[in-house]
Structures are given as structure tokens and as C-alpha cells.
Enzyme design. Structure first.
Site, short mmCIF file in Angstrom:
data_model
loop_
_atom_site.label_atom_id
_atom_site.label_comp_id
_atom_site.label_asym_id
_atom_site.label_seq_id
_atom_site.Cartn_x
_atom_site.Cartn_y
_atom_site.Cartn_z
N VAL A 84 0.90 -1.34 0.04
CA VAL A 84 -0.01 -0.06 0.21
C VAL A 84 0.92 1.29 0.09
O VAL A 84 0.55 2.36 -0.61
CB VAL A 84 -0.96 -0.06 1.21
CG1 VAL A 84 -1.77 1.35 1.16
CG2 VAL A 84 -2.26 -1.17 1.23
N GLU A 85 2.00 1.19 0.50
CA GLU A 85 2.92 2.46 0.84
C GLU A 85 3.65 2.73 -0.48
O GLU A 85 3.50 3.96 -0.89
CB GLU A 85 3.73 2.38 1.89
CG GLU A 85 3.43 2.10 3.17
CD GLU A 85 2.93 3.65 3.89
OE1 GLU A 85 3.20 4.81 3.03
OE2 GLU A 85 2.46 3.89 4.78
N SER A 86 4.30 1.57 -0.90
CA SER A 86 4.86 2.06 -2.26
C SER A 86 4.92 1.28 -3.51
O SER A 86 5.41 1.26 -4.33
CB SER A 86 6.62 1.99 -1.75
OG SER A 86 7.01 0.55 -1.53
#
Length: 226
Positions: A84-86
Site C-alpha cells: 500500500v505504501e510504495s
């Protein structure tokens, strides 16, 4: 005099380039047009000019697994946060300044001993340590994810997921990843023959059952299949 000044300027610029970024030394062999002899030269290439090859997701998963095991953190949570972050981009930078594969803010990176947020191993180690801290604080994976996005102070203030659209969407996405990971583990594939040959042998075995021969009390021979 003018030649000396030009040489001095070029020397300063070259040295400044070398100090700004590490250089890669490349040995080049060429023919001297005047003598016809081979001449070897060393060409300095700034590291920034060398294409960056990011680590493959399998390598990232290995590092995530090692960190999760070291700090006793739910591996599915770690992988979900990374996605989800990167989405496995080690050079990702958010508009707010979060950096690296687990999108660490500079102050968070410093807090957990990360010196280079773009080093995948360092970033994952610091991110997982932060998740461990949040898991111990809130005793819940989704609240830990909410705090990872909005900060532990916001989760403490609201007694749960803060009513920020970004955080609510973030927790929903991490929760879906966690659900998908759990579903993948509980779905047991139907056993299949290892090879085509084994499958063929199985069909032949089922089609041609073994025949048993026996003689009755009157001396007659009987043939039956099992």
C-alpha cells in the site's frame, strides 16, 4: 595565463563533481591516432548516471520476512503495508516527504535508527520496528496500520481509526490485503498428479482393475475384478 586559469576551473569542477557523488571507474582502451599504439584511459562516471536497478519483490519479501521474524511482527501486515505504501518502489517519495519502500518520514527514520531511507534493508528494518512499537501499543493490526499512517497520537486521541479520509482509505486497503493473504492461506488446492505420465498411469489403473482368479468347490475356474 588564460590556459592555466581554464585548467584550474576544469579541475575544480571535476573535483566538485566527484565529491558530490561517488564515481564509477571504467577502463577504456583506444588506439592513439598519432602512434598507432593502444592507450588505456580511466573514465570517471558519476554514480547518479548509472541506472538504478531496484531489488526484485522476492528479495524484498525475504528482507520483510527476516525483519518480521526478528521483531515478532505479523508478516502479512508488513507485506500489506509495503504494497500500500510504495508497491515495492524503494525510491518512492510522497508529497509529504515520506521516503523509501515503507515510506518513512525523516523523523520516524531517525527515531528508529535508519540513516538511509532509500536503502531497502535499512528502510524495512526501521519500518518493521515501528510497526512492532505500534502493535505493542494498540494490540491490533488495523489500529497499528492507522497509527502508521496518521501517527500514534491521532489513534490515541480518537480511541480508534482517526476520521481522516486518507487514513480511513489506507486502513481499508491494508485490511483488504490482510484479508486476501488470509484467504490465500486457507484455500487448499486440490491435489494433482505431479506429471502427465503419472496422470496417464492413474487413468490406466482406474480403467483396468486387477483380475483375481480362483477355483470353486466343483473345480470351475472363475475370473473376477477387484
Amino acid at each position: 595565463m588564460r590556459f592555466c586559469l581554464l585548467a584550474w576551473v576544469l579541475t575544480v569542477l571535476t573535483l566538485s563533481d566527484l565529491t558530490m557523488a561517488p564515481a564509477a571507474n571504467v577502463s577504456v582502451v583506444r588506439v592513439d591516432p598519432r602512434t598507432g599504439r593502444l592507450v588505456r584511459r580511466v573514465v570517471f562516471t558519476p554514480a547518479a548516471a548509472v541506472p538504478f536497478v531496484p531489488p526484485t519483490p522476492p528479495r524484498v519479501r525475504e528482507l520483510a520476512e527476516a525483519a518480521a521474524r526478528t521483531y515478532d511482527v505479523n508478516l502479512d501486515l508488513v507485506n500489506s503495508v509495503i504494497q500500500v505504501e510504495s508497491n515495492y518502489n524503494p525510491l518512492a517519495v510522497s508529497p509529504k516527504g515520506a521516503q523509501g519502500i515503507m515510506q518513512l518520514m525523516p523523523e520516524t527514520a531517525a527515531r528508529f535508527g535508519v540513516k538511509n531511507s532509500f536503502d531497502v534493508k535499512e528502510n524495512i528494518d526501521g519500518g518493521v520496528r515501528y510497526l512492532k512499537f505500534l502493535q505493542d501499543m494498540f494490540k491490533d493490526d488495523l489500529l497499528a496500520a492507522a497509527a502508521y499512517n496518521a501517527g500514534e497520537g491521532a489513534v490515541t486521541k480518537y480511541g480508534g481509526v482517526p476520521p481522516y479520509k486518507e487514513t480511513v482509505d489506507y486502513v481499508a486497503r491494508v485490511g483488504k490485503k490482510l484479508g486476501d493473504a488470509k484467504k490465500a492461506k486457507t484455500t487448499i488446492p486440490k491435489p494433482q498428479p505431479a506429471t502427465v505420465a503419472e496422470a496417464a498411469d492413474k487413468v490406466v489403473e482406474e480403467k483396468h482393475r486387477p483380475i483375481v482368479q480362483f477355483v470353486d468347490e466343483e473345480g470351475r475356474v472363475h475370473l473376477v475384478t477387484q
